[in-house]
Enzyme design. Structure first.
Site, PDB file in Angstrom:
ATOM      1  N   ARG A  51       9.433  22.439  69.588  1.00 39.86           N
ATOM      2  CA  ARG A  51      10.505  22.114  70.523  1.00 39.86           C
ATOM      3  C   ARG A  51       9.881  22.012  71.912  1.00 39.86           C
ATOM      4  O   ARG A  51       8.708  22.328  72.112  1.00 39.86           O
ATOM      5  CB  ARG A  51      11.686  23.098  70.453  1.00 39.86           C
ATOM      6  CG  ARG A  51      11.428  24.503  70.063  1.00 39.86           C
ATOM      7  CD  ARG A  51      10.665  25.281  71.086  1.00 39.86           C
ATOM      8  NE  ARG A  51      11.225  25.115  72.408  1.00 39.86           N
ATOM      9  CZ  ARG A  51      10.551  25.265  73.529  1.00 39.86           C
ATOM     10  NH1 ARG A  51       9.249  25.572  73.506  1.00 39.86           N
ATOM     11  NH2 ARG A  51      11.114  25.100  74.714  1.00 39.86           N
ATOM     12  N   ARG A  95      16.244  14.494  67.038  1.00 44.34           N
ATOM     13  CA  ARG A  95      16.913  15.176  68.162  1.00 44.34           C
ATOM     14  C   ARG A  95      17.236  14.134  69.236  1.00 44.34           C
ATOM     15  O   ARG A  95      16.387  13.302  69.550  1.00 44.34           O
ATOM     16  CB  ARG A  95      16.031  16.288  68.767  1.00 44.34           C
ATOM     17  CG  ARG A  95      15.942  17.537  67.893  1.00 44.34           C
ATOM     18  CD  ARG A  95      15.339  18.701  68.657  1.00 44.34           C
ATOM     19  NE  ARG A  95      16.325  19.425  69.437  1.00 44.34           N
ATOM     20  CZ  ARG A  95      16.004  20.394  70.303  1.00 44.34           C
ATOM     21  NH1 ARG A  95      14.738  20.722  70.482  1.00 44.34           N
ATOM     22  NH2 ARG A  95      16.940  21.036  70.979  1.00 44.34           N
ATOM     23  N   ASP A 241      14.452  17.661  79.974  1.00 42.38           N
ATOM     24  CA  ASP A 241      14.445  16.903  78.715  1.00 42.38           C
ATOM     25  C   ASP A 241      14.684  15.421  78.939  1.00 42.38           C
ATOM     26  O   ASP A 241      14.239  14.588  78.164  1.00 42.38           O
ATOM     27  CB  ASP A 241      15.482  17.467  77.742  1.00 42.38           C
ATOM     28  CG  ASP A 241      15.001  18.807  77.214  1.00 42.38           C
ATOM     29  OD1 ASP A 241      15.281  19.831  77.884  1.00 42.38           O
ATOM     30  OD2 ASP A 241      14.301  18.820  76.199  1.00 42.38           O
ATOM     31  N   ASN A 251      18.523  19.567  80.931  1.00 45.26           N
ATOM     32  CA  ASN A 251      17.597  20.622  80.497  1.00 45.26           C
ATOM     33  C   ASN A 251      18.412  21.652  79.713  1.00 45.26           C
ATOM     34  O   ASN A 251      19.635  21.527  79.573  1.00 45.26           O
ATOM     35  CB  ASN A 251      16.893  21.249  81.704  1.00 45.26           C
ATOM     36  CG  ASN A 251      15.746  22.152  81.280  1.00 45.26           C
ATOM     37  OD1 ASN A 251      14.874  21.748  80.518  1.00 45.26           O
ATOM     38  ND2 ASN A 251      15.748  23.399  81.736  1.00 45.26           N
ATOM     39  N   LYS A 252      17.740  22.639  79.197  1.00 43.00           N
ATOM     40  CA  LYS A 252      18.378  23.650  78.348  1.00 43.00           C
ATOM     41  C   LYS A 252      19.692  24.151  78.938  1.00 43.00           C
ATOM     42  O   LYS A 252      19.799  24.386  80.142  1.00 43.00           O
ATOM     43  CB  LYS A 252      17.380  24.811  78.164  1.00 43.00           C
ATOM     44  CG  LYS A 252      17.845  25.974  77.334  1.00 43.00           C
ATOM     45  CD  LYS A 252      18.374  25.600  75.960  1.00 43.00           C
ATOM     46  CE  LYS A 252      17.411  24.776  75.146  1.00 43.00           C
ATOM     47  NZ  LYS A 252      18.048  24.165  73.942  1.00 43.00           N
TER      48      LYS A 252
END
Ligand code: MRU
Length: 348
Positions: A51, A95, A241, A251-252
């Site tokens: 990841r 993904r 990302d 992002n996360k």
């Protein structure tokens, strides 16, 4: 082991297989698995064994090269090409949010366009996948050099998720300045959020930084505001990302909240990202696809059910931070701030 830097390689090309650090097993087991088929690669990306945006891109590129290498019909160039396109879409579906996945595969297809035979195509694809991995190490080092200049000895800096060496070829993006600073004898204090629901901070960031002898303290996500106030946090730095043309950054999940906190506390909020994460085809963050993952990631902790059975769950894996909350975007080519639309278009 305190090496002062990050040495572990999470994705390695071995000719007839990919050797992958299983990030789902960390921090308790440092286990490498062998991926021998494109299906193994899809599953490893989908299930987060690998990841982090750049590492996903590298793995997908090696995955396509692995498939190409195993293609048998040497005389069937057109058949090879059609199947190559199919396999590319298949890998892209593993993904949706990190654009590095599509970026790396597009690079392979572009390189393939110079081939006239299956054999030529096979070697070009392998060569390009290897080039992507080699370049990523250089790119991350360079991000780290630029970002390290933003921090001074003794600074306490907060980070979220894992944007470290194992999320890239080496060094990471948001964690790169900590490694580079350490090499230069500049000691920084890192505060890492645990990063619910799957704990990339607690399991991965903390593990990585501890191995390098970097001062790291773990907090739960809901401790961020109190920690900024009490521990004299001077900045927040995260990875990305996908960055839209106007600088809006996915992002996360939880990143957006931290950016808002940074504004409230009047401290800088930095995004460290390679150019490969910038998607100029997308005008604003509204167009970024946000992955939603299964409910067990929220209702369970380490396989143990912690939520009331049957509860409805919302589990977005990423959020989008509007550009106005981002003090600077740090790329391998330098530090951008102000009008991101112009600056990003110029750089790419
Ligand atoms: O779901 P993950 O673990 O792939 O999410 C990773 C992140 O959000 C990282 O911050 C990002 O990919 C940058 S990695 C250098």
């Amino acid at each position: 082991m305190t090496t002062g830097t990050t040495t572990i390689r999470s994705v390695q090309w071995k000719g007839d297989h990919i050797l992958l650090l299983d990030q789902q097993k960390l921090p308790h087991k440092t286990e490498f698995i062998k991926l021998t088929t494109i299906e193994d690669v899809w599953e490893s990306i989908h299930s987060l064994k690998v990841r982090g945006a750049p590492a996903i891109g590298i793995t997908a590129a090696f995955g396509l090269a692995l498939w190409a290498k195993s293609f048998k019909g040497k005389e069937n160039f057109l058949g090879f090409y059609y199947e190559l396109e199919e396999k590319r879409s298949y890998l892209e579906s593993s993904r949706p949010t990190a654009v590095n996945l599509a970026w790396a595969l597009a690079r392979l297809l572009k390189r393939f366009s110079g081939a006239a035979t299956v054999e030529e195509g096979q070697s070009l694809l392998i060569e390009e996948a290897r080039a992507i991995a080699t370049e990523d190490e250089r790119v991350c080092r360079s991000i780290g050099e630029h970002a390290a200049g933003l921090f001074s000895h003794g600074d306490a800096v907060l980070t979220h998720c894992n944007a470290g060496g194992i999320a890239t070829a080496r060094y990471g993006t948001a964690l790169a300045p900590f490694y580079i600073s350490k090499e230069k004898g500049v000691e920084l204090k890192v505060y890492a959020t645990e990063t619910r629901p799957v704990l990339q901070g607690a399991r991965l960031t903390v593990w990585e930084l501890m191995q390098a002898g970097i001062d790291v303290t773990l907090i739960t996500d809901n401790m961020a505001a109190h920690t900024i106030a009490e521990k004299n946090i001077s900045a927040i730095i995260v990875g990305a990302d996908r960055i839209a043309a106007n600088g809006d950054t996915a992002n996360k999940i939880g990143t957006r909240g931290l950016a808002i906190l940074a504004r409230a506390f009047n401290i800088p909020f930095y995004v460290a990202s390679p150019l490969s994460t910038i998607d100029l085809a997308i005008e604003t963050g509204n167009e970024i696809p946000i992955e939603e993952r299964n409910s067990e990631e929220v209702t369970h902790l380490n396989g143990v059910e912690v939520a009331a059975k049957g509860v409805k769950v919302y589990n977005p894996a990423f959020d989008v931070t509007p550009n106005e909350y981002i003090t600077a975007i740090i790329t391998e080519k330098g530090i951008l701030s102000g009008n991101y639309k112009e600056a990003l278009a110029e750089l790419k």
